[in-house]
Every structure is written in structure tokens, then in C-alpha cells.
Design an enzyme around this catalytic site. Structure first.
Site, mmCIF file in Angstrom:
data_model
loop_
_atom_site.group_PDB
_atom_site.id
_atom_site.type_symbol
_atom_site.label_atom_id
_atom_site.label_comp_id
_atom_site.label_asym_id
_atom_site.label_seq_id
_atom_site.Cartn_x
_atom_site.Cartn_y
_atom_site.Cartn_z
ATOM 1 N N SER A 117 0.826 -1.211 0.000
ATOM 2 C CA SER A 117 0.000 0.000 0.000
ATOM 3 C C SER A 117 0.856 1.255 0.000
ATOM 4 O O SER A 117 0.573 2.210 -0.730
ATOM 5 C CB SER A 117 -0.935 -0.012 1.212
ATOM 6 O OG SER A 117 -1.805 -1.125 1.163
ATOM 7 N N LYS A 242 -0.596 -10.333 7.516
ATOM 8 C CA LYS A 242 -0.366 -8.966 7.996
ATOM 9 C C LYS A 242 -1.715 -8.389 8.406
ATOM 10 O O LYS A 242 -2.659 -8.355 7.619
ATOM 11 C CB LYS A 242 0.253 -8.097 6.910
ATOM 12 C CG LYS A 242 0.432 -6.640 7.351
ATOM 13 C CD LYS A 242 0.848 -5.712 6.223
ATOM 14 C CE LYS A 242 0.938 -4.266 6.728
ATOM 15 N NZ LYS A 242 1.236 -3.301 5.645
#
Length: 430
Positions: A117, A242
Site C-alpha cells: 500500500s 499482515k
């Protein structure tokens, strides 16, 4: 196009293609702190980044293309969309700056994650991800980090395209992939469909897959501990999760089911170097999560304060069996938690701005994301939590320079693990 017209590093990247992956090197996925690396763009994030530029077959047009590529360090990929008509994609990714940052993080002991991201993966062409992986692998190998693993974000909307990008990343040099939940059709996806997505990708992938749970970037889908553990049990090519949901209770539950010897015994992994790691997505609970047998974190603030994050992770792991280091670990956790929270409120643009102030590079994100306004930049730079974090980073870097041996040329020797060996009684499922 002649490689002599490109900078040497880019010429290598351009010509290696997708069929020249080197002989396998063991690059174990170890507990620690990983940094999702930003993608640095030329032209200050102009809206034409990644646009298709068509050049007619003329000497002048070809010369113009070659001149631009040589002068601006563009990553150029050639395609033939129509017979005899050359088409060129211009990828305005600043490869030299990206490589400089990768090497800086590796020197600090941070793990390397590309096209996450923070790397604006959603705004990258598949070819750009490949170019970034190749560039990272090259700079790491050239500087004594041959065994440093690369994790690459490969998740997109469909299972088909996710598999294709994962295979490309693996050929380019990625050792592990992290895949976000497909969220465009969030309202139509139930848990069985989501589970089938991850199992299909893992089955087809040549490298181990990490689950990426980030509701904010996947249509609000928030995987619970039950489905994450179920996927881990049913696919031996899943190497971790994650948790950017920030749910500490979920982390504890997943660790209770996977970070124990019985999981490794009953559900051995396909790749001996790819244990199932449970990683946080923020830096504000690295210390408490270590007492629940978590394995570290993947955090954007690691770009700004890598030495501080590595030291916190070391101390957090050590504190599990050595309470004498707990007060210092708590001190670091307090400062880092506040700094992480403050910087995260300013997004990708905030991290890039801080990198510009600290290192002289950063630039704008790719549109529609925007730079911070001047007022917001000044607000972030003046924030007491940022000042405290940067002071801590300075002291941790000085400490590291005194305690870590250096290799030939003054480059620190790669650590034995990303963030130190795990205490013997903290399980890592393999």
C-alpha cells in the site's frame, strides 16, 4: 533499443526480461520488522505517469525516445500492439532513488517489501512491479545482501490476474508475495468465496503467499481469525498474515492457533524457509504482541525511522525471556506508537514529505493522491511526536553503528535475521 542508451542499472533490468531468474538462493522469511517501500516517481507525480506513448517508425521519433530514456532514467518496456507499430510504455519510476532507499533500509536491518500500500501498488502497472523487484534484487545482491528476501505485493481484483502478477514477480526475483483481499465486489463476496480466492492463488503460486488483511483498502472486508487460521491450515503455501486491521485480539487468537509447535507439526509448510508469521500492520503494538508470540510487523513508519523500529523489535523479542530490557522496550514503544499514529494521519504523502526533509528524496504520490499542502507539511514537521521519533532514530542509528560489524566498503554486514533471532521458547511455525 540499444541498452547503451540506458543507465547501466536500468539496462540490466530492461534486458533480463522474465526468463532469467538466477539459481535459487535460500532466503528464509524470518520474524522481524519489514518496511513497505514507497515507489518514487519522476515528474513529481504528474498525471501522465504510466501513460501509453506511441511513436511512429521514424528515426527522429526513435531518437527522441532514446534521449528521454537516457536522460530521465525511465524504465521502458516495449510492446507490439499492432504489427510493425512500436508501442512504448513510459514508467516514470525513479529507479536509482528507489534502489538507494532499499539499500538504506537493508543496512538498518529492516525487511524489504515492494509494491504494498505504501508503494502505491494499486497505481502501478504490472510491468512496473516487475521492474521494481528486479531493481531491488540487483542492488541488494550487489551490496552483500544476497540472502535478504524480497516480499512483493501482488494482489489485484481477480484471482487470475493475481496469479499472473505473482508469477511475474517470482520470475523477477521476489521470494514471497503478499496478497490483499479482493474488495471491489465486497458486497458479493462471502467468506467461502474469499477463502477460495486465497487457496486458488496459493495453489498456483510458485512462491509462498502472505494474507494481507486491510479493510480500508479492500472494500471494508475484515477477515476474522477463524477464516485466516482455516486458510493457513488448508494451504501449506500460506506463509503468514499482515493485520492492518489493527485488531490486537485477533492477532492473539491467530498466534494461539498458529504460533505453537502443534501447528508446525500438524500443518507443515511447503517451503521450509517460509514459516507462518503473524505480523502487525502498525508499529504501536510491536512490544505487547511479542508476548503473544507474534513475529513482528510490516510498518510504513519504518521508512522514516528504520533503526528505531529494528531496535524496538529486537528488544521486544528479547523482553519475552529477559525482563531487564522491558523498561527500555517500553520507552521505545511509547515514542514509536505516538510517532506512527501521527505520521499515519498524513498518509503516503506525509511519509514521502518526511523522506524529502530527512534524505532529500520523496516526491509526490501518483494521482489522484496529492502532495500535502504547505500548511499540512509545516504542521507535520513541527509535531512533537515527529521530533521525538526522529531524535530516537538518531540515537538508535548511532548505537547500531557502534555495535554492528561492517563489511568491505563500510556497508554493514547483513544481520542473521531481519530483526534478530527469536527467543528459543517463542515458536515459529515452519
Amino acid at each position: 533499443m540499444s541498452t547503451s542508451l540506458l543507465p547501466s542499472s536500468l539496462a540490466t533490468i530492461k534486458m533480463t526480461g522474465l526468463t532469467t531468474r538466477q539459481a535459487p538462493v535460500d532466503r528464509p522469511l524470518r520474524p522481524g520488522c519489514f518496511s513497505p517501500i514507497p515507489t518514487f516517481f519522476l515528474n513529481d507525480g504528474a498525471q501522465d505517469l504510466g501513460a501509453l506513448t506511441i511513436f511512429p517508425q521514424s528515426p527522429s521519433a526513435a531518437a527522441a525516445l532514446q534521449s528521454r530514456a537516457s536522460h530521465h532514467n525511465f524504465v521502458v518496456q516495449k510492446r507490439s500492439a499492432k504489427p510493425l507499430t512500436p508501442h512504448y510504455f513510459f514508467f516514470l519510476a525513479d529507479i536509482p532513488t528507489f534502489q538507494r532507499h532499499v539499500l538504506s533500509l537493508a543496512n538498518s536491518g529492516m525487511g524489504i517489501l515492494i509494491a504494498g500500500s505504501m508503494g502505491e501498488a494499486h497505481h502501478l502497472e504490472p510491468e512496473e512491479r516487475v521492474a521494481l523487484v528486479k531493481a531491488a534484487r540487483q542492488i541488494l545482491d550487489d551490496n552483500g545482501f544476497e540472502t535478504e528476501p524480497i516480499v512483493c505485493g501482488t494482489g489485484v481484483g481477480s484471482a487470475r490476474q493475481t496469479i499472473a502478477i505473482t508469477k511475474q514477480a517470482a520470475e523477477a526475483g521476489a521470494d514471497y508475495a503478499i496478497v490483499i483481499t479482493s474488495g471491489y465486489f465486497a458486497g458479493l463476496l462471502d467468506y467461502p468465496a474469499i477463502k477460495a480466492f486465497f487457496l486458488e492463488v496459493a495453489e498456483a503460486s510458485p512462491i509462498p503467499i502472505m494474507i494481507y488483511n486491510y479493510p480500508g483498502a479492500s472494500g471494508g472486508i475484515d477477515l476474522d481469525s477463524d477464516i485466516i487460521e482455516s486458510i493457513a491450515r488448508e494451504s501449506n503455501n500460506i506463509c503468514g498474515v499482515k493485520l492492518t486491521c489493527g485488531n490486537v485480539g485477533k492477532l492473539v487468537r491467530i498466534c494461539a492457533g498458529t504460533a505453537v509447535p502443534s501447528f508446525a507439526k500438524d500443518y507443515p509448510r511447503k517451503n521450509k524457509d517460509a514459516p507462518f508469521l503473524v505480523l502487525g500492520g502498525f508499529a504501536d503494538f510491536i512490544l505487547p504482541s511479542s508476548f503473544s508470540r507474534a513475529h513482528g510487523a510490516i510498518v510504513g513508519v519504518g521508512n522514516v525511522a528504520p533503526y528505531a523500529l529494528v531496535r524496538l523489535t529486537h528488544l521486544s523479542f528479547e523482553a519475552v525471556t529477559n525482563p531487564e530490557v522491558l523498561p527500555e522496550a517500553q520507552r521505545l514503544q511509547d515514542i514509536i506508537a505516538r510517532g506512527d499514529r501521527t505520521i499515519s494521519l498524513y498518509g503516503i504523502a506525509g511519509t514521502k514529505f518526511l523522506l524529502e526533509k530527512i534524505h532529500g528524496y520523496g516526491g509526490a504520490p501518483r494521482r489522484p493522491l496529492q502532495r500535502l499542502t504547505q500548511a499540512r507539511e509545516e504542521q507535520l514537521w513541527a509535531h512533537e511526536n515527529v521530533h521525538a521519533l526522529l531524535e530516537l532514530e538518531k540515537s538508535c542509528e548511532q548505537l547500531a553503528s557502534k555495535t554492528r560489524p561492517t563489511a568491505t566498503g563500510g556497508i554493514p554486514t547483513p544481520p542473521q535475521s531481519v530483526a534478530g533471532e527469536f527467543p528459543a521458547d517463542v515458536s515459529v511455525s515452519a
